[in-house]
Design an enzyme around this catalytic site. Sequence first.
Site, PDB file in Angstrom:
ATOM      1  N   ASP A  91      88.462 -44.232  64.207  1.00 12.95           N
ATOM      2  CA  ASP A  91      88.269 -44.833  65.390  1.00 12.95           C
ATOM      3  C   ASP A  91      89.478 -44.472  66.271  1.00 12.95           C
ATOM      4  O   ASP A  91      90.738 -44.451  65.755  1.00 12.95           O
ATOM      5  CB  ASP A  91      88.238 -46.312  65.189  1.00 12.95           C
ATOM      6  CG  ASP A  91      87.848 -47.181  66.613  1.00 12.95           C
ATOM      7  OD1 ASP A  91      86.778 -47.001  67.096  1.00 12.95           O
ATOM      8  OD2 ASP A  91      88.652 -47.876  67.126  1.00 12.95           O
ATOM      9  N   GLU A 151      87.168 -40.215  66.998  1.00 10.34           N
ATOM     10  CA  GLU A 151      86.977 -40.159  68.459  1.00 10.34           C
ATOM     11  C   GLU A 151      88.290 -39.295  68.783  1.00 10.34           C
ATOM     12  O   GLU A 151      89.527 -40.051  68.985  1.00 10.34           O
ATOM     13  CB  GLU A 151      87.045 -41.672  69.018  1.00 10.34           C
ATOM     14  CG  GLU A 151      85.759 -42.379  68.715  1.00 10.34           C
ATOM     15  CD  GLU A 151      85.693 -43.770  69.292  1.00 10.34           C
ATOM     16  OE1 GLU A 151      84.858 -43.909  69.906  1.00 10.34           O
ATOM     17  OE2 GLU A 151      86.524 -44.323  68.984  1.00 10.34           O
TER      18      GLU A 151
END
Length: 667
Positions: A349, A378
């Site tokens: 993340d 990400e």
Amino acid sequence: MTIKHTTFAVALMLSACATSALTTMEDDYLAWPVYNGDDLELKVDATGTHFTLWSPEAEAVKVLLYDSDLNTPATDTLTMHRSTQGTWRADVPEQLYGKFYTFTVTVNGRELAETPGIWAKATGTNGLRTAIIDLDSTDPDGWSTDRGPKLDNITDAVIYEVHHRDFSMHPSSGIVHKGKFLAMTEPSTTNPDGLSTGIDHLKELGVTHVHILPSYDYNSVDESNLAANQYNWGYDPFNYNTPEGSYSTDPANPAARIREMKEMVKALHDAGIGVVMDVVYNHTANNDDSNFSLTAPGYFYRHRADGSYSDASACGNETASEREMMRNFIVNSVKYWADEYHIDGFRFDLMAIHDTETMNRVAAELKKINPSIFVYGEGWTAGDSPLPVERRALKENVDKMKGIAVFSDDIRDAVKGHYSNAADRGFATGKPGNEETVKIGIVASTAHPQVDYSKGNNSKFAYAGAPTQIINYVSCHDDLTLTDKLAASMPGSTEAERQRAARLAQTIVFTSQGTPFMFAGEEVFRDKKGVHNSYKSPDDINAIDWTLKSANKEQYDYYRNLIRLRREHPAFRMTTAEDIARNIVFDDITAPNVVSYSIRNNANGDVWKEIKIVFNGSTVPFTAKIPSADWTVIARDGSLNPDGLGTSKGGTIVVEPTSALILARTK
Ligand code: CA
């Protein structure tokens, strides 16, 4: 407890980012002693139970021992003594299996609140006390020979992103252990029409890996009140190295969550499916009350010049991976999940909050455990960071991280329209101007002589050195589901028209180079009733209604065939930029919302000598000129079958609006 969340798909405008140097105070942390031992916090051996806490600035540290996980007084308190490299130690000559403990740290004359530490591998209810258990006793039968699927390259994966409750909570799932790890262990479950659900559905669909939303112990759901049926995505980490209790059948029993998560992994492995964990080392749910802060205050976070927490996560804080003990923590934590739980991949993340060096170490260490493990994340932050841009694990820096892949927001936004502007359309829904960005998606953001990156919507250069560094997708847990996005951007359309657009969108994703990723339930055209940030929405928003599998059977069959097409044909799974540049040839098309190309030369060992692909995202038919040959029609006018829908001799072929034409020839 404060519950915070941001939508994690915030792509940062780099040019707008001020880059500041790390402050003096931050440099001071770099001088703290580093401890490299593998016995941090708890070790039980033949000589007894050994506690080791790393807290260089502490003035005193205690261990409090308990008989139960909650609401009982300490039965004993151990005073730890200062040891080497910033550690404190205490030893007990007995094996304290069955007991629980916490630490308390005194700094600046103040005793901080109790903490289970940062290395709790077993906890009771709400993760407040660490449990001392024999981890070997949590292994399911056959665990020692359990293995995930062998994978030569990440591009061979088909990733299915799922939340435990989404997958099983709906009454139509037919699953007994709804919302639990065990839901994915139940064979032969069906919807009311007898169509498979659960793990059988995953096998039938043909995905290679499930990517489970956060499954470490998170903060927001009260494990002492499971009857309240609270829902949360889980991007609020509390204990990084123990499973979330609300997904177990008995959060008070420390072994239950561990054993049940392992049973889930084993059931999926037995079905030939790998397990990817979503990991959120970039921030913690709490600031001063986090386990990091209560263990070694200050060290694990970045700060602004005024001493406040910097906040690149937009969740209140950001961790400091460039500091050796935070880097060690991340690396050792993923290694632990890979070793103890046989996890096959990790999704980071807000990965760009971490530095590239940390991510390279993560990838290298995991490959030593299992060469099939892959890592993606990400490649952006949700706010500015004190970490210099050139050190961030950004999408734009992915070429500095050979073993890491990043999500392509390029293909995502180009195909369906802007992620946060609900009404915006994309290539598949008739908006011109996305053609070159679709081509960027097709070549996985690698350099290609026929792709003009200056015309890219999101990226202006070929940032990927190889297609193994790109994850392609058009929806995930963040933002509107594809179903809801199409409803919002195609007012007045019929459901059949929207399903047709979804087919085109996913056909672009699944035939593009890179690794395809899909949000669970999209194959049955699930929606979330238009809720874009459903992180704590109730089950009636988030749970997949499995009666949709009956209602949308044709849609489901299309997805299943699309996945089979990809898995049967290595031409869609090239592994080098050079192969892509050599084998993919784009046709010179000026019509808006049309992209036409060939994959040639039996690419990547494919039996097909040439594959011709024409995407028509416009509202009018497009007449394609196909070279004369003995073609097999693979996809046309909203239908797709890897075994062929018919044959063609080439010539002019009409590609209907909102559809893909795919032809293949073996000679
Ligand atoms: Ca929890």
